[in-house]
Design an enzyme around this catalytic site. Sequence first.
Site, short mmCIF file in Angstrom:
data_model
loop_
_atom_site.label_atom_id
_atom_site.label_comp_id
_atom_site.label_asym_id
_atom_site.label_seq_id
_atom_site.Cartn_x
_atom_site.Cartn_y
_atom_site.Cartn_z
N HIS A 1 0.82 -1.21 0.00
CA HIS A 1 0.00 0.00 0.00
C HIS A 1 0.86 1.27 0.00
O HIS A 1 0.80 2.09 -0.91
CB HIS A 1 -0.89 0.04 1.26
CG HIS A 1 -1.76 -1.14 1.47
ND1 HIS A 1 -2.81 -1.48 0.64
CD2 HIS A 1 -1.77 -2.06 2.47
CE1 HIS A 1 -3.43 -2.55 1.12
NE2 HIS A 1 -2.82 -2.92 2.21
O1 RIB Z 1 -5.24 0.18 4.65
C1 RIB Z 1 -3.84 0.12 4.47
C2 RIB Z 1 -3.17 1.16 5.30
O2 RIB Z 1 -3.42 0.93 6.68
C3 RIB Z 1 -1.63 1.13 5.17
O3 RIB Z 1 -1.12 2.43 5.34
C4 RIB Z 1 -1.20 0.26 6.33
O4 RIB Z 1 0.12 0.57 6.78
C5 RIB Z 1 -2.20 0.66 7.37
O5 RIB Z 1 -1.73 1.86 7.98
#
Ligand code: RIB
Length: 317
Positions: A239
Amino acid sequence: MKTPAIIDCDPGHDDVMAILLGARTMDIKGITTVFGNASLPLTTKNARFTVELADLRHIPIAAGHDRPLLRENNSADDGSRVHGKTGLDGPTIPEPTVPVLEEHAVDFIYRTAKETPNFHLVPVGPLTNIAVAIRRYPDLADYVTAISLMGGSTTFGNVTAAAEFNIWADAEAAHVVFTSGIPIKMLGLNVTRQVNATPKYRKQIREMGSRTAVAVAEMLDFYSERLSRLFGLPGGSMHDPLAVIALTDPDILTFEPMHVAIELAGTHTYGMTVCDYRHRRADTGEPQGAPPNAEVAVAVNAERFWERFLDVLQSYP
Ligand code: RIB
Ligand code: CA
């Protein structure tokens, strides 16, 4: 000329990948930490561990907010499901020695923005620090070229059916950011879930053999096992590093301008990023919906992401 930025994060396995990628491809002026995947003390400890692991001690770290603006802080329960009790389960994490600035993250962000031309913000956790910086310093927008954030989704959620974790953890803060007028690139689950640390990539990383690569492989093994078990994914989703890629290699992604509203009242939809596709009108059509306030990522070339990430990872000791 590398783009100057602060990464605001809640390490978090994928936050670490964003730091490693950003430190080589951007001019990272600092790391600020926020609650989220784990408590603030743990996310700050994990950020300190990361800069020590990768010989990035020159990058200052400032701690920020330990809870959302208004709501109860119930994010760490959800965060630990994915990232473990420490927020970075997998590798052994010794007590870090690198210091944390006395200065609060919000003040550090403002001071750095004022003294850095073409300054960018890369938030990859809950947006509390960014929202408070915008409210505390009304002229902050004059010094921020753009915000590239990991958060939200044009489709499904992960913490609820409708909401992605970073937005859900402090939706009121996200509302402040998305209504600030600062240009935003939004990297949501609709694209980040397409970039996963499959066994093939994790094997390649482990075989690099360096201290950093082996630790990254240990992180991604843990993270991948959790996400495979929880969501049936083929590996841990990358992500957060996509929020860096959006600024360093934008052609790996496809963006569309659209209006994004943050749901603050929905029983089933609190924290949803309501993305308005009505701008996709026929040439002769009248503009529909509110004017766009973000460039939203709608496609990604995962292969090219991995080429870039693995090449950068090779450079670490
Ligand atoms: O939904 C994914 C996000 O939530 C990413 O930034 C992960 O590190 C969590 O913080
Ligand atoms: Ca994160």
